[in-house]
Design a protein around this motif. Sequence first.
Motif, PDB file in Angstrom:
ATOM      1  N   LYS A 175       0.847  -1.190   0.000  1.00 20.05           N
ATOM      2  CA  LYS A 175       0.000   0.000   0.000  1.00 20.05           C
ATOM      3  C   LYS A 175       0.890   1.251   0.000  1.00 20.05           C
ATOM      4  O   LYS A 175       1.822   1.362   0.807  1.00 20.05           O
ATOM      5  N   PRO A 176       0.637   2.209  -0.901  1.00 18.91           N
ATOM      6  CA  PRO A 176       1.488   3.410  -0.945  1.00 18.91           C
ATOM      7  C   PRO A 176       1.295   4.279   0.301  1.00 18.91           C
ATOM      8  O   PRO A 176       0.183   4.434   0.803  1.00 18.91           O
ATOM      9  N   ALA A 177       2.390   4.838   0.766  1.00 17.85           N
ATOM     10  CA  ALA A 177       2.351   5.681   1.957  1.00 17.85           C
ATOM     11  C   ALA A 177       1.796   7.060   1.606  1.00 17.85           C
ATOM     12  O   ALA A 177       2.031   7.587   0.522  1.00 17.85           O
ATOM     13  N   LEU A 178       1.091   7.642   2.519  1.00 18.76           N
ATOM     14  CA  LEU A 178       0.525   8.976   2.305  1.00 18.76           C
ATOM     15  C   LEU A 178       1.615  10.030   2.426  1.00 18.76           C
ATOM     16  O   LEU A 178       2.453   9.979   3.324  1.00 18.76           O
ATOM     17  N   ILE A 179       1.600  10.983   1.490  1.00 22.06           N
ATOM     18  CA  ILE A 179       2.593  12.059   1.475  1.00 22.06           C
ATOM     19  C   ILE A 179       1.909  13.336   1.928  1.00 22.06           C
ATOM     20  O   ILE A 179       0.894  13.748   1.359  1.00 22.06           O
ATOM     21  N   ALA A 180       2.468  13.954   2.956  1.00 23.35           N
ATOM     22  CA  ALA A 180       1.904  15.197   3.483  1.00 23.35           C
ATOM     23  C   ALA A 180       2.275  16.354   2.559  1.00 23.35           C
ATOM     24  O   ALA A 180       3.459  16.580   2.270  1.00 23.35           O
ATOM     25  N   LYS A 181       1.249  17.073   2.086  1.00 23.21           N
ATOM     26  CA  LYS A 181       1.467  18.202   1.180  1.00 23.21           C
ATOM     27  C   LYS A 181       0.763  19.438   1.723  1.00 23.21           C
ATOM     28  O   LYS A 181      -0.176  19.338   2.523  1.00 23.21           O
ATOM     29  N   LEU A 212       8.188  20.409  -5.333  1.00 18.71           N
ATOM     30  CA  LEU A 212       7.656  21.752  -5.538  1.00 18.71           C
ATOM     31  C   LEU A 212       6.933  21.815  -6.878  1.00 18.71           C
ATOM     32  O   LEU A 212       7.478  21.396  -7.907  1.00 18.71           O
ATOM     33  N   LEU A 213       5.718  22.354  -6.879  1.00 20.57           N
ATOM     34  CA  LEU A 213       4.931  22.487  -8.095  1.00 20.57           C
ATOM     35  C   LEU A 213       4.274  23.860  -8.089  1.00 20.57           C
ATOM     36  O   LEU A 213       3.491  24.178  -7.195  1.00 20.57           O
ATOM     37  N   TRP A 214       4.607  24.681  -9.107  1.00 23.31           N
ATOM     38  CA  TRP A 214       4.058  26.030  -9.218  1.00 23.31           C
ATOM     39  C   TRP A 214       2.663  25.986  -9.825  1.00 23.31           C
ATOM     40  O   TRP A 214       2.359  25.131 -10.659  1.00 23.31           O
ATOM     41  N   GLY A 215       1.801  26.930  -9.402  1.00 20.65           N
ATOM     42  CA  GLY A 215       0.428  27.001  -9.888  1.00 20.65           C
ATOM     43  C   GLY A 215       0.124  28.333 -10.556  1.00 20.65           C
ATOM     44  O   GLY A 215       0.998  28.953 -11.182  1.00 20.65           O
ATOM     45  N   GLU A 236       5.709  19.431  -0.896  1.00 14.28           N
ATOM     46  CA  GLU A 236       5.721  18.288   0.011  1.00 14.28           C
ATOM     47  C   GLU A 236       6.420  18.709   1.298  1.00 14.28           C
ATOM     48  O   GLU A 236       7.542  19.218   1.261  1.00 14.28           O
ATOM     49  N   ASP A 237       5.735  18.498   2.436  1.00 16.99           N
ATOM     50  CA  ASP A 237       6.238  19.005   3.706  1.00 16.99           C
ATOM     51  C   ASP A 237       7.595  18.418   4.071  1.00 16.99           C
ATOM     52  O   ASP A 237       8.434  19.104   4.673  1.00 16.99           O
ATOM     53  N   ASP A 238       7.843  17.158   3.718  1.00 18.03           N
ATOM     54  CA  ASP A 238       9.110  16.528   4.096  1.00 18.03           C
ATOM     55  C   ASP A 238      10.277  16.986   3.225  1.00 18.03           C
ATOM     56  O   ASP A 238      11.440  16.830   3.619  1.00 18.03           O
ATOM     57  N   LYS A 239       9.978  17.536   2.056  1.00 15.86           N
ATOM     58  CA  LYS A 239      11.058  17.872   1.121  1.00 15.86           C
ATOM     59  C   LYS A 239      11.295  19.372   0.995  1.00 15.86           C
ATOM     60  O   LYS A 239      12.439  19.801   0.841  1.00 15.86           O
ATOM     61  N   VAL A 240      10.230  20.177   1.026  1.00  6.83           N
ATOM     62  CA  VAL A 240      10.360  21.618   0.799  1.00  6.83           C
ATOM     63  C   VAL A 240       9.747  22.356   1.979  1.00  6.83           C
ATOM     64  O   VAL A 240       8.598  22.102   2.349  1.00  6.83           O
ATOM     65  N   GLY A 241      10.548  23.261   2.548  1.00  2.82           N
ATOM     66  CA  GLY A 241      10.069  24.110   3.625  1.00  2.82           C
ATOM     67  C   GLY A 241       9.908  25.548   3.160  1.00  2.82           C
ATOM     68  O   GLY A 241      10.488  25.980   2.161  1.00  2.82           O
ATOM     69  N   THR A 242       9.119  26.308   3.882  1.00  2.00           N
ATOM     70  CA  THR A 242       8.881  27.703   3.502  1.00  2.00           C
ATOM     71  C   THR A 242      10.143  28.549   3.613  1.00  2.00           C
ATOM     72  O   THR A 242      10.371  29.446   2.801  1.00  2.00           O
ATOM     73  N   ASP A 243      10.988  28.251   4.596  1.00  5.07           N
ATOM     74  CA  ASP A 243      12.215  29.033   4.754  1.00  5.07           C
ATOM     75  C   ASP A 243      13.161  28.820   3.572  1.00  5.07           C
ATOM     76  O   ASP A 243      13.750  29.779   3.047  1.00  5.07           O
ATOM     77  N   ILE A 244      13.286  27.567   3.153  1.00  3.14           N
ATOM     78  CA  ILE A 244      14.176  27.275   2.019  1.00  3.14           C
ATOM     79  C   ILE A 244      13.636  27.930   0.754  1.00  3.14           C
ATOM     80  O   ILE A 244      14.395  28.493  -0.055  1.00  3.14           O
TER      81      ILE A 244
END
Length: 267
Positions: A175-181, A212-215, A236-244
């Motif tokens: 089962k695929p793991a849920l990714i927090a976005k 990261l995906l631009w809209g 994606e919360d685990d990969k991209v943060g607002t500070d970065i």
Amino acid sequence: MPKQSTKMSGLQCLASENIWFDKHSYDEAEKCFYEGANGPSTQAKMALQQPKGRQQRPRNRNSSSHGGGDQELVSRMKSMEVENHTLHKVVAEMRAALQKLELRVATLEKSPAGVPSPKAVPVNAAPVKQVQNGGDEDFDDDDDMDLFGSDEDDEEAERLKQERLDAYAAKKSKKPALIAKSSLLLDVKPWDDETDMAKLEECVRSVQMDGLLWGASKLVPVGYGIKKLQITCVVEDDKVGTDILEEELTKFEDFIQSVDVAAFNKI
């Protein structure tokens, strides 16, 4: 000749006098003098007696007002007595209800917790006893079973249990793991009204990261001819943060003055 001259002078003197023109005032003065000497006239007496009669009238009014006030006071006292009687009746009823409630609580506290009251005993208590007796019969049947094959049964049950656990673990791993976005709305502000906003948006979209995906984006007027860029993106919360993300965008210091997070929503 001398006599005629004297007559003419006398007439001239009388003509020069104005006493006859003020006769009315002299008559009034004479009348006042005689009234003062002989006492006040009947009209004056009536004028003096008239205020006394006027003073007696308010007394009658006051007496009538006092009588009305007494009646109002009596009516109020009667209404207060009736209200007091009803209040006493309500208090007595509340006391009686409170005593009944205290007696009921006392009886409940005295009754043991383990022993149910007669009302709480279920109607189908007898069938439960039959079921229990049936259970005893089952235990008697188990006593008659062969005990020599118990080890083989335990091994078979353990094997089946292990197989089920392995199948569950394999199914869970597939089962695929849920990714927090998260969804972000960024306000990118330029330096002044001469900044090329198309070039600024191009610089913003040039930032690429994993997760990261631009809209969509739009220009919003700020004031004095200056417009800011509002752009949405999904990270994606685990990969991209607002500070970065802010650090990467502010590197384009020729176009971007500041970056603010206008909205932040979890997906």
